[in-house]
Design an enzyme around this catalytic site. Structure first.
Site, PDB file in Angstrom:
ATOM      1  N   LYS A 240      62.409 -36.226  15.594  1.00 13.65           N
ATOM      2  CA  LYS A 240      62.915 -36.355  13.898  1.00 13.65           C
ATOM      3  C   LYS A 240      61.887 -35.669  13.022  1.00 13.65           C
ATOM      4  CE  LYS A 240      64.778 -41.029  14.732  1.00 13.65           C
ATOM      5  NZ  LYS A 240      64.200 -41.889  16.056  1.00 13.65           N
TER       6      LYS A 240
ATOM      7  N   LYS B 225      54.534 -38.884  12.651  1.00 13.67           N
ATOM      8  CA  LYS B 225      55.569 -39.563  13.247  1.00 13.67           C
ATOM      9  C   LYS B 225      55.377 -40.033  14.693  1.00 13.67           C
ATOM     10  CE  LYS B 225      59.951 -40.934  13.416  1.00 13.67           C
ATOM     11  NZ  LYS B 225      59.296 -42.059  14.324  1.00 13.67           N
TER      12      LYS B 225
ATOM     13  N   SER C 287      60.946 -39.926  19.508  1.00 12.75           N
ATOM     14  CA  SER C 287      61.323 -39.639  17.978  1.00 12.75           C
ATOM     15  C   SER C 287      60.520 -38.757  17.397  1.00 12.75           C
ATOM     16  CB  SER C 287      61.187 -41.159  17.166  1.00 12.75           C
ATOM     17  OG  SER C 287      62.361 -41.744  17.907  1.00 12.75           O
TER      18      SER C 287
ATOM     19  N   SER D 266      61.928 -44.983  11.941  1.00 12.42           N
ATOM     20  CA  SER D 266      62.559 -44.072  12.939  1.00 12.42           C
ATOM     21  C   SER D 266      64.047 -44.494  13.345  1.00 12.42           C
ATOM     22  CB  SER D 266      61.700 -44.346  14.309  1.00 12.42           C
ATOM     23  OG  SER D 266      62.052 -43.424  15.109  1.00 12.42           O
TER      24      SER D 266
END
Length: 301
Positions: free
Chosen positions: A75, A241, A72, A131
Site C-alpha cells: 500500500k 506501514k 500490505s 490498512s
C-alpha cells in the site's frame, strides 16, 4: 555534516570492537558511522534491511535481494502512485465490488460502505492507518482507471525507480492471484520508503496515530487508528506501514529520527502470528544503530 561530526566523536570514544559501516554499493561513503561489526542481535525476520533515511544507503541487511511476499507494505506504492497523480480533493465513490474483494481474500478494511463518497485524501488515511483494502480498491478504480490500469502504474513506477526485485499484481498486497505474485526485496522496500517519505503528504498521513472523518452528506463517520505499534512505543518514529498475510507473515516498513539521524528499515516475515515480533525486530535494529550514538552524546556527569 552531522554524520561527519558524530562519526568523528564516536571513532574517538567507541574503542575496540566497533567498526565503521560500509554501505552496500557505496564504498566511497565508508566510515559513515561506527557500529558493532556483528550486526543487531535477535532479529527474527527472514529478510531485513536498515538504511540511512536520507540517501537509502544500507547499513545492515539480511537476504537483501531476495524477493518475498510483502503483504500490505504494498500500500506504500499504492499511496505513492495516488499522491504523485495529485487531485487529492477529488470525490471517490466506494464501489460495491470493494466489499466482495475484501471478503474473498479476508483483507483488513477501513469499514467503508458501498456508495459512500470520500475524498482521495481521506481514503489515503483509510488506506495507510487501518490498512484498508477497501480503500485500496476504491483508489485503484478511481486512479487506474480500473484495477488493471492502476496495477500497471504501480509496476511502471517500480521500473522507473529501478526496483528490479519488485512486482505488483494487487493494490493491497493480498494474495491475488497467488501468495507470492506481489513481491519485493528488503533493499527495494527501503528505496520505496525513502521515495514515499520524501512527499510531505505521505509523511503526514503515515505519521498520524489516528484520523477522524465526520459524517457528511455522502459518507458515514469513520475513526481510524494506525496499526504501526512503533508510532506509539518507539521514540522518534515517523511511520510508515505494517503488513500481514499467511505467506508474508508479519512485516514492518519503518522510519525514525533520533539524535538528528533518520533511519529507515524493513523486516519481512518476522513471525507467522505476531505483529509484536515485527515491532521488536525493528527496535533491535534501531537500537543497534542508535545506542552507540546516544551513549556518546548523552551529557557527561
Amino acid at each position: 555534516m552531522l554524520h561527519a561530526v558524530i562519526a568523528g566523536v564516536l571513532v574517538v570514544a567507541a574503542g575496540p570492537g566497533v567498526a565503521a559501516a560500509v554501505p552496500t554499493g557505496s564504498a566511497d561513503q565508508g566510515q559513515l558511522l561506527p557500529w558493532p561489526v556483528h550486526g543487531p542481535e535477535g532479529v527474527q525476520a527472514a529478510g531485513a534491511a536498515l538504511a540511512d533515511g536520507i540517501t537509502g544507503t544500507v547499513l545492515w541487511s539480511r537476504e537483501a535481494h531476495t524477493p518475498v511476499p510483502i503483504a500490505s507494505i504494498t500500500k506504500v506504492m499504492t499511496a505513492l502512485v495516488v499522491i504523485v497523480a495529485g487531485d487529492l480533493e477529488r470525490p471517490v465513490t466506494v464501489p460495491q465490488e470493494a466489499m466482495g474483494y475484501c471478503g474473498k481474500h479476508n483483507g483488513s478494511t477501513a469499514g467503508l460502505a458501498p456508495g459512500e463518497v470520500l475524498t482521495a485524501r481521506q481514503l489515503l488515511y483509510g488506506l495507510m492507518l487501518p490498512s484498508g483494502c477497501d480503500a485500496a480498491y476504491a483508489l485503484a478504480e478511481a486512479y487506474g482507471p480500473g484495477q488493471d490500469g492502476f496495477i500497471a502504474r504501480m509496476n511502471d513506477t517500480a521500473r522507473v525507480m529501478g526496483l528490479g526485485g519488485t512486482h505488483f499484481t494487487d493494490p493491497s498486497g493480498l494474495p491475488n492471484p497467488t501468495d507470492d505474485s506481489t513481491h519485493s526485496t528488503p533493499v527495494d522496500l527501503v528505496a520505496l520508503g525513502v521515495r514515499a517519505m520524501s512527499l510531505p503528504v505521505f509523511r503526514d498521513i503515515v505519521g498520524s496515530r489516528t484520523f477522524h472523518v465526520p459524517a457528511g452528506p455522502g459518507n458515514r463517520e469513520h475513526h481510524w487508528n494506525s496499526t504501526n505499534r512503533l508510532l506509539h512505543e518507539y521514540p522518534g518514529t515517523l511511520g510508515i506501514k505494517t503488513g500481514n498475510t499467511d505467506a508474508a507473515g508479519h512485516c514492518l516498513l519503518f522510519e525514525t529520527i533520533r539524535a538528528g539521524i533518520p533511519l529507515i528499515g524493513v523486516v519481512l516475515h518476522s513471525s507467522p502470528h505476531s505483529s509484536v515480533t515485527a515491532k521488536e525486530d525493528a527496535e533491535r535494529m534501531l537500537n543497534w544503530a542508535y545506542d552507540p550514538i546516544l551513549n556518546v552524546l548523552q551529557p557527561v556527569r
